[in-house]
Scaffold this active site. Structure first.
Site, PDB file in Angstrom:
ATOM      1  N   LYS A 209      14.974   4.262 -13.789  1.00  0.00           N
ATOM      2  CA  LYS A 209      16.580   4.876 -14.723  1.00  0.00           C
ATOM      3  C   LYS A 209      17.487   5.087 -14.127  1.00  0.00           C
ATOM      4  CE  LYS A 209      15.985   9.185 -16.779  1.00  0.00           C
ATOM      5  NZ  LYS A 209      15.348  10.859 -17.113  1.00  0.00           N
ATOM      6  N   GLU A 215      12.966   2.583  -2.987  1.00  0.00           N
ATOM      7  CA  GLU A 215      12.236   1.236  -3.460  1.00  0.00           C
ATOM      8  C   GLU A 215      12.157   0.144  -4.055  1.00  0.00           C
ATOM      9  OE1 GLU A 215      11.573   4.553  -3.318  1.00  0.00           O
ATOM     10  OE2 GLU A 215       9.891   4.728  -3.092  1.00  0.00           O
ATOM     11  N   GLY A 269      10.754   9.592 -16.636  1.00  0.00           N
ATOM     12  CA  GLY A 269      10.467   8.259 -16.281  1.00  0.00           C
ATOM     13  C   GLY A 269       8.346   7.826 -16.580  1.00  0.00           C
ATOM     14  N   ARG A 270       7.507   9.641 -16.424  1.00  0.00           N
ATOM     15  CA  ARG A 270       6.707   9.069 -16.740  1.00  0.00           C
ATOM     16  C   ARG A 270       6.134   9.025 -18.214  1.00  0.00           C
ATOM     17  NH1 ARG A 270       8.136  13.638 -14.416  1.00  0.00           N
ATOM     18  NH2 ARG A 270       7.689  15.609 -15.250  1.00  0.00           N
ATOM     19  N   GLU A 355       2.364  15.199 -11.837  1.00  0.00           N
ATOM     20  CA  GLU A 355       3.970  15.466 -11.661  1.00  0.00           C
ATOM     21  C   GLU A 355       4.350  16.537 -12.712  1.00  0.00           C
ATOM     22  OE1 GLU A 355       5.951  11.657 -10.190  1.00  0.00           O
ATOM     23  OE2 GLU A 355       7.421  12.703 -11.957  1.00  0.00           O
ATOM     24  N   HIS A 386     -22.007   4.301  -9.093  1.00  0.00           N
ATOM     25  CA  HIS A 386     -22.762   4.041  -8.320  1.00  0.00           C
ATOM     26  C   HIS A 386     -21.759   4.284  -7.013  1.00  0.00           C
ATOM     27  CE1 HIS A 386     -25.160   0.586  -9.940  1.00  0.00           C
ATOM     28  NE2 HIS A 386     -24.450   1.062 -10.545  1.00  0.00           N
ATOM     29  N   LYS A 514      12.378  12.171  -2.107  1.00  0.00           N
ATOM     30  CA  LYS A 514      13.716  10.751  -2.455  1.00  0.00           C
ATOM     31  C   LYS A 514      14.833  11.306  -0.807  1.00  0.00           C
ATOM     32  CE  LYS A 514      13.595   9.303  -7.031  1.00  0.00           C
ATOM     33  NZ  LYS A 514      13.308   8.937  -8.184  1.00  0.00           N
TER      34      LYS A 514
HETATM   35  C1  G6Q Z   1       8.697  10.264 -13.604  1.00  0.00           C
HETATM   36  C2  G6Q Z   1       9.928  10.305 -12.203  1.00  0.00           C
HETATM   37  C3  G6Q Z   1       9.530   9.069 -11.313  1.00  0.00           C
HETATM   38  C4  G6Q Z   1      10.683   8.333 -11.404  1.00  0.00           C
HETATM   39  C5  G6Q Z   1      10.598   6.709 -10.321  1.00  0.00           C
HETATM   40  C6  G6Q Z   1      12.014   6.059 -10.863  1.00  0.00           C
HETATM   41  O1  G6Q Z   1       8.310  10.951 -14.472  1.00  0.00           O
HETATM   42  O2  G6Q Z   1      11.128  11.303 -12.383  1.00  0.00           O
HETATM   43  O3  G6Q Z   1       7.791   8.431 -11.108  1.00  0.00           O
HETATM   44  O4  G6Q Z   1      10.477   7.696 -12.567  1.00  0.00           O
HETATM   45  O5  G6Q Z   1      11.315   8.260  -9.545  1.00  0.00           O
HETATM   46  O6  G6Q Z   1      12.747   6.014 -10.751  1.00  0.00           O
HETATM   47  P1  G6Q Z   1      13.830   5.065 -11.512  1.00  0.00           P
HETATM   48  O7  G6Q Z   1      13.448   4.623 -13.347  1.00  0.00           O
HETATM   49  O8  G6Q Z   1      14.761   6.383 -11.177  1.00  0.00           O
HETATM   50  O9  G6Q Z   1      13.995   4.567 -10.868  1.00  0.00           O
END
Ligand code: G6Q
Length: 547
Positions: A209, A215, A269-270, A355, A386, A514
Site C-alpha cells: 500500500k 521487507e 492493510g488487514r 492488530e 492430537h 518499522k
Molecule cells: C495492516 C498493517 C500491516 C501492513 C503491512 C504492509 O493492517 O498495516 O500489516 O499491511 O505493514 O504494508 P504495505 O502494504 O504498506 O507494504
C-alpha cells in the site's frame, strides 16, 4: 460524525452484567441443557447457508438480553451506519474504513470527502478481470513469449496474509498457475522461492500500500536482480506488476505505471484482500471466483447492517466474546476449522483481531480500565485434537472456541468427511459435558480395574466440561462462503472495538517496529553500536563479532 467515547464499564448494562456474572460464574451448562431441552431454539442463528449454534455457552436468556443492552447503550446501531457510510472512524489516521465499499453493488453510492468511490472501485475490478484473463488465457506472455506458469506475490502483513490465506482456502478451485508468497525479509524465504521458479514464465505481483515497507522492497529488489540475470530492464515491465497507493515510488522501482493497480487509504492493510491486493487470488482461482468471494462478503455486510442484533451473527459472536473476556477473565479464543483448506485462517485472523483490537487507550484518549483484544490462535481439526486440545479439555484456562465445519466435502470422499465431522461434533459435545466421576468409575468397573488403581487414576480421568464453544456449520467451502466467513469475523472485530471504546483501525504498534529496525540496521552496517541498554549492546556486539 465521530464515534462516541463512552467507557463501557460505566453503562447500566455493564453493571448489570457484573451482577449477573455472580449468578452465572458457576452455572453448569449440562444442567441448563437438562432443564431446558429446547435451549437450542433460543440460541441459534440461521442465515444463507450458515448455521451458528451458540447454545453451548455459559449463558441464559438474561445474559443475552443484557449483552444486547450493552451493544445498544454503546450506540452500536449508529456506529454501524458510520462505518458503512464512510464516516472518519479511523480518527487517529483521519481516515474512513471502507473495505465494505470494495464489495458493494455497482449501483451503491459511498462517499469519501463528498465523492462517490464506487465507480473507481469498479474500474479497478474491471482491470483485475482483464489482467487475470490475459494471464490465465496466455494472451500475455513472458519476455521470451512463453506462457506464465508461476505467480509470486511479494508483500507482508496485510499485503500477504489475506491473499495467502484465500489462495490456500480456495485451492480446490485453482487453475494451472503455481502461486508462491514471499513475505519475510529473511533472505532464506525469497531464495527458497527463487529455487522453484523460471524467470521466463514467472509473474511478480508486488503488493505494498505504501511502497515503503522494508521487507517488500528488499524482496522485490532481490528478485529483480535475479530476474535481470536472464532478462533486460525492458522485460521488467512484462513480469512485474504492483498494487499500491504510491505510484511515484512504484515508478522509481522500475514498474511501468500502466502495470499498477491502485488502492486507497480508506482500505486498511488487514482488510484489503477485497481490493487489488487480492489480485493474486483472482489469478489463482479466476476472476469469477474472486467476484464470488466479494459477493459472499457483501451478503454478510447486508446481514450485519439489517438483521436485528439478537439474530445478527457478527453481533452475537462479538458479545459472547466480550462476556468471556471481560467478565470471566478469559484471555484467549481458539479457532478450529475442520478443513485443512483453512489452515491459514487463524494466522490471518490473528492479524485482523489482534492488530485491530490490541489497544489500551480508549477513544477518549484515556487508558482503559478493562480488558480489550483477545488472543486468537488455532489450527485445523482433527490435527489440533492430537496437539493442544488437552489444554482446552483439562487445563486450568478457559478458552472459548469457535468450531467451523462444512456439511459437504469438496472431493466428495464421504468416508473421510464423515470421520472428520464426527470428530467435529464429538469435541463440542465433550467440551460441554466433560466426563463425570461416575462415568469414569463405570468404565473402570467394565474393565475390571482393581480398586486401588481405580482410586488413584480417577481424578486424572475426570473432565469438568462446561467449556464454551460456538459451532459454525456451513454448507460448503466455496469462494462465496469464504467471503461471508471472513466478513463475519471482520464485523465481529468492529463490534468489539465499538464496545471496548477503542480505535480498531490504526496500528501504531506496527509502525514502531518499522522505525526501530532502521536505527539498528544503520549500526549493524557501520559496525558502530551506540546508545542502547547493556543487554541490547551486548547482543549487537556479539552478533557483529560472530557474523
Ligand atoms: C495492516 C498493517 C500491516 C501492513 C503491512 C504492509 O493492517 O498495516 O500489516 O499491511 O505493514 O504494508 P504495505 O502494504 O504498506 O507494504
Amino acid at each position: 460524525m465521530a464515534l462516541n467515547t463512552l467507557n463501557p464499564t460505566e453503562t447500566v448494562a455493564w453493571k448489570k452484567l457484573q451482577a449477573h456474572y455472580q449468578d452465572m460464574q458457576n452455572a453448569s451448562m449440562p444442567e441448563m441443557f437438562q432443564t431446558d431441552t429446547s435451549r437450542i431454539d433460543k440460541f441459534n442463528i440461521k442465515w444463507n447457508d450458515f448455521l451458528i449454534d451458540y447454545s453451548k455457552n455459559i449463558i441464559n436468556p438474561e445474559t443475552m438480553s443484557l449483552l444486547l443492552d450493552l451493544a445498544n447503550e454503546m450506540g452500536l446501531k449508529a456506529a454501524i451506519a458510520e462505518y458503512f457510510d464512510g464516516g472518519i472512524i479511523n480518527q487517529t489516521e483521519n481516515r474512513a474504513v471502507l473495505h465494505t465499499a470494495l464489495r458493494a453493488k455497482e449501483s451503491s453510492v459511498v462517499n469519501v470527502n463528498g465523492q462517490n468511490v464506487i465507480p473507481e472501485v469498479y474500474e479497478v475490478k474491471n482491470n483485475i478481470r482483464k489482467f487475470t484473463e490475459e494471464i490465465t488465457s496466455g494472451k500475455r506472455t513472458g519476455f521470451t513469449g512463453k506462457y506464465f506458469t508461476d505467480i509470486v506475490n511479494i508483500g507482508i502483513g496485510g499485503s500477504d496474509l489475506g491473499p495467502a490465506m484465500a489462495v490456500e482456502a480456495l485451492q480446490y478451485y485453482k487453475n494451472h498457475l503455481n502461486v508462491h508468497f514471499v513475505s519475510n525479509v529473511d533472505g532464506d524465504h525469497v531464495n527458497e522461492i527463487i529455487k522453484k521458479i523460471n524467470p521466463e514464465t514467472t509473474l511478480f505481483v508486488v503488493v505494498s500500500k505504501t511502497f515503503t515497507t522494508q521487507e517488500t522492497l528488499t524482496n522485490s529488489e532481490t528478485i529483480k536482480e535475479w530476474f535481470l540475470k536472464s532478462a533486460t530492464q525492458e522485460d521488467v515491465a512484462k513480469h512485474f506488476v504492483a498494487v499500491s497507493t504510491n505510484i511515484q515510488k512504484v515508478t522509481e522501482f522500475g514498474i511501468n505505471p500502466e502495470n499498477v493497480f491502485p488502492m486507497w487509504d480508506w482500505v486498511g492493510g488487514r482488510f484489503s484482500l477485497w481490493s487489488a491486493v487480492g489480485l493474486t487470488i483472482s489469478l489463482a482461482v479466476g476472476f469469477d471466483n474472486f467476484e464470488e468471494l466479494l459477493e459472499g462478503a457483501s451478503e454478510m455486510d447486508t446481514h450485519f447492517k439489517t438483521a436485528d442484533f439478537d439474530k445478527n451473527m457478527p453481533v452475537v459472536l462479538a458479545l459472547l466474546s466480550i462476556w468471556y473476556n471481560n467478565f470471566f477473565g478469559a484471555e484467549s479464543e481458539a479457532l478450529i476449522p475442520y478443513t485443512q483448506y483453512l489452515q491459514k485462517l487463524a494466522p490471518y485472523l490473528q492479524q485482523g483481531i489482534m492488530e485491530s483490537n490490541g489497544k489500551s487507550v480508549g477513544r477518549d484518549g484515556k487508558i482503559v480500565n478493562y480488558q480489550t483484544g483477545t488472543i486468537i490462535w488455532g489450527e485445523p481439526g482433527t490435527n489440533s485434537q492430537h496437539a493442544f486440545f488437552q489444554l482446552i479439555h483439562q487445563g486450568t484456562k478457559l478458552i472459548p472456541s469457535d468450531f467451523i465445519g462444512y456439511i459437504k466435502p469438496l472431493h466428495g470422499n464421504l468416508d473421510h468427511h464423515n470421520k472428520l465431522m464426527s470428530n467435529f461434533f464429538a469435541q463440542t459435545e465433550a467440551l460441554l459435558h466433560g466426563k463425570t466421576k461416575d462415568q469414569v468409575q463405570s468404565e473402570f468397573d467394565k474393565q475390571g480395574l482393581d480398586a486401588e488403581k481405580a482410586k488413584f487414576l480417577l481424578p486424572f480421568k475426570v473432565f469438568n466440561g462446561n467449556k464454551p464453544t460456538n459451532t459454525i456449520l456451513i454448507d460448503k467451502l466455496s469462494a462465496k462462503s469464504l467471503g461471508s466467513l471472513i466478513a463475519l469475523y471482520e464485523h465481529k472485530i468492529f463490534v468489539q472495538g465499538i464496545i471496548w471504546n477503542i480505535f480498531s483501525y490504526d496500528q501504531w504498534g506496527v509502525e514502531l517496529g518499522k522505525q526501530l529496525a532502521n536505527t539498528i540496521l544503520e549500526e549493524i552496517n557501520t559496525k558502530k553500536v551506540d546508545n542502547h541498554d547493556c543487554s541490547t549492546e551486548f547482543l549487537l556486539n556479539y552478533f557483529l563479532k560472530n557474523n
